[in-house]
Scaffold this motif. Structure first.
Motif, mmCIF file in Angstrom:
data_model
loop_
_atom_site.group_PDB
_atom_site.id
_atom_site.type_symbol
_atom_site.label_atom_id
_atom_site.label_comp_id
_atom_site.label_asym_id
_atom_site.label_seq_id
_atom_site.Cartn_x
_atom_site.Cartn_y
_atom_site.Cartn_z
ATOM 1 N N THR A 78 29.230 54.727 36.741
ATOM 2 C CA THR A 78 29.862 54.545 38.044
ATOM 3 C C THR A 78 30.580 53.200 38.079
ATOM 4 O OG1 THR A 78 28.168 55.862 39.164
ATOM 5 C CG2 THR A 78 29.440 54.339 40.540
ATOM 6 N N ALA A 79 31.825 53.204 38.543
ATOM 7 C CA ALA A 79 32.589 51.961 38.695
ATOM 8 C C ALA A 79 32.134 51.260 39.974
ATOM 9 C CB ALA A 79 34.070 52.256 38.758
ATOM 10 N N LEU A 80 31.779 49.994 39.848
ATOM 11 C CA LEU A 80 31.395 49.167 40.991
ATOM 12 C C LEU A 80 32.357 47.999 41.100
ATOM 13 C CD1 LEU A 80 27.526 48.773 40.375
ATOM 14 C CD2 LEU A 80 28.727 50.643 41.531
ATOM 15 N N SER A 81 32.656 47.593 42.311
ATOM 16 C CA SER A 81 33.448 46.375 42.516
ATOM 17 C C SER A 81 32.999 45.726 43.813
ATOM 18 C CB SER A 81 34.943 46.672 42.546
ATOM 19 O OG SER A 81 35.267 47.501 43.638
ATOM 20 N N PHE A 82 33.127 44.397 43.843
ATOM 21 C CA PHE A 82 32.736 43.642 45.024
ATOM 22 C C PHE A 82 33.213 42.207 44.871
ATOM 23 C CE2 PHE A 82 29.307 43.844 41.975
ATOM 24 C CZ PHE A 82 28.881 42.539 41.826
ATOM 25 N N GLY A 83 33.197 41.486 45.974
ATOM 26 C CA GLY A 83 33.525 40.069 45.954
ATOM 27 C C GLY A 83 32.275 39.244 46.180
ATOM 28 N N LEU A 84 32.272 38.031 45.647
ATOM 29 C CA LEU A 84 31.209 37.056 45.896
ATOM 30 C C LEU A 84 31.868 35.802 46.458
ATOM 31 C CD1 LEU A 84 29.072 37.492 42.660
ATOM 32 C CD2 LEU A 84 28.455 38.207 44.975
ATOM 33 N N THR A 85 31.511 35.437 47.668
ATOM 34 C CA THR A 85 32.141 34.315 48.349
ATOM 35 C C THR A 85 31.547 32.978 47.913
ATOM 36 O OG1 THR A 85 30.598 34.416 50.209
ATOM 37 C CG2 THR A 85 32.620 35.733 50.387
ATOM 38 N N ASN A 86 32.298 31.926 48.178
ATOM 39 C CA ASN A 86 31.853 30.537 47.988
ATOM 40 C C ASN A 86 31.435 30.217 46.553
ATOM 41 O OD1 ASN A 86 32.223 29.845 50.789
ATOM 42 N ND2 ASN A 86 30.468 31.177 51.160
ATOM 43 N N ILE A 87 32.269 30.663 45.619
ATOM 44 C CA ILE A 87 32.075 30.358 44.210
ATOM 45 C C ILE A 87 33.068 29.250 43.830
ATOM 46 C CG2 ILE A 87 32.155 31.244 41.838
ATOM 47 C CD1 ILE A 87 29.979 32.605 43.534
ATOM 48 N N LYS A 88 32.551 28.164 43.289
ATOM 49 C CA LYS A 88 33.410 27.031 42.899
ATOM 50 C C LYS A 88 33.711 27.117 41.408
ATOM 51 C CE LYS A 88 33.770 22.004 42.983
ATOM 52 N NZ LYS A 88 33.089 20.749 43.376
ATOM 53 N N ASN A 89 35.004 27.088 41.093
ATOM 54 C CA ASN A 89 35.464 27.091 39.707
ATOM 55 C C ASN A 89 35.020 25.820 38.987
ATOM 56 O OD1 ASN A 89 36.862 29.424 40.329
ATOM 57 N ND2 ASN A 89 38.860 28.450 40.386
ATOM 58 N N PRO A 90 34.968 25.878 37.656
ATOM 59 C CA PRO A 90 34.737 24.631 36.908
ATOM 60 C C PRO A 90 35.785 23.575 37.295
ATOM 61 C CG PRO A 90 34.691 26.543 35.460
ATOM 62 C CD PRO A 90 35.169 27.015 36.796
ATOM 63 N N THR A 91 35.406 22.313 37.224
ATOM 64 C CA THR A 91 36.320 21.261 37.644
ATOM 65 C C THR A 91 37.299 20.842 36.547
ATOM 66 O OG1 THR A 91 34.658 19.615 37.052
ATOM 67 C CG2 THR A 91 34.729 20.333 39.367
ATOM 68 N N THR A 92 37.095 21.315 35.332
ATOM 69 C CA THR A 92 38.032 21.013 34.251
ATOM 70 C C THR A 92 38.541 22.304 33.643
ATOM 71 O OG1 THR A 92 36.223 20.898 32.642
ATOM 72 C CG2 THR A 92 36.904 18.834 33.669
ATOM 73 N N THR A 93 39.706 22.253 33.030
ATOM 74 C CA THR A 93 40.273 23.423 32.367
ATOM 75 C C THR A 93 39.908 23.398 30.889
ATOM 76 O OG1 THR A 93 42.340 22.279 31.916
ATOM 77 C CG2 THR A 93 42.226 23.536 33.951
ATOM 78 N N GLY A 94 40.078 24.540 30.257
ATOM 79 C CA GLY A 94 39.867 24.565 28.821
ATOM 80 C C GLY A 94 39.015 25.628 28.324
#
Length: 94
Positions: A78-94
């Protein structure tokens, strides 16, 4: 898992899409482990939004693990999808 915005340090809703391999029983769980570079519940509690393919309960956070209760059984493949709020990305790229 795909952040809504890829900018370093951005806080937003992450979109999750997956296909179950096996049946998730009624009162089972979906668990996701985020890398240590992401911050969960950043600024407010992480919550599930827009669940498709299952009925999601209230998410709980323990370290980098998000646990989402599933009230009714979900068949394998079964395909599932959803959002998760208030997730902070890493502060550096790479």
């Amino acid at each position: 898992m795909t952040p809504a915005n890829l900018l370093p340090g951005n806080v937003g809703t992450a979109t999750v899409a997956l296909t179950t391999l096996n049946t998730i029983p009624a009162n089972g769980f979906v668990k996701l482990t985020f890398p240590a570079t992401f911050t969960l519940s950043s600024g407010a509690t992480t919550a599930v939004t827009g669940a498709s393919g299952f009925t999601a309960g209230t998410a709980t956070i323990s370290g980098q693990v998000v646990t989402i209760p599933v009230s009714a059984s979900v068949a394998g493949a079964t395909a599932l999808s959803f959002g998760l709020t208030n997730i902070k990305n890493p502060t550096t790229t790479g």
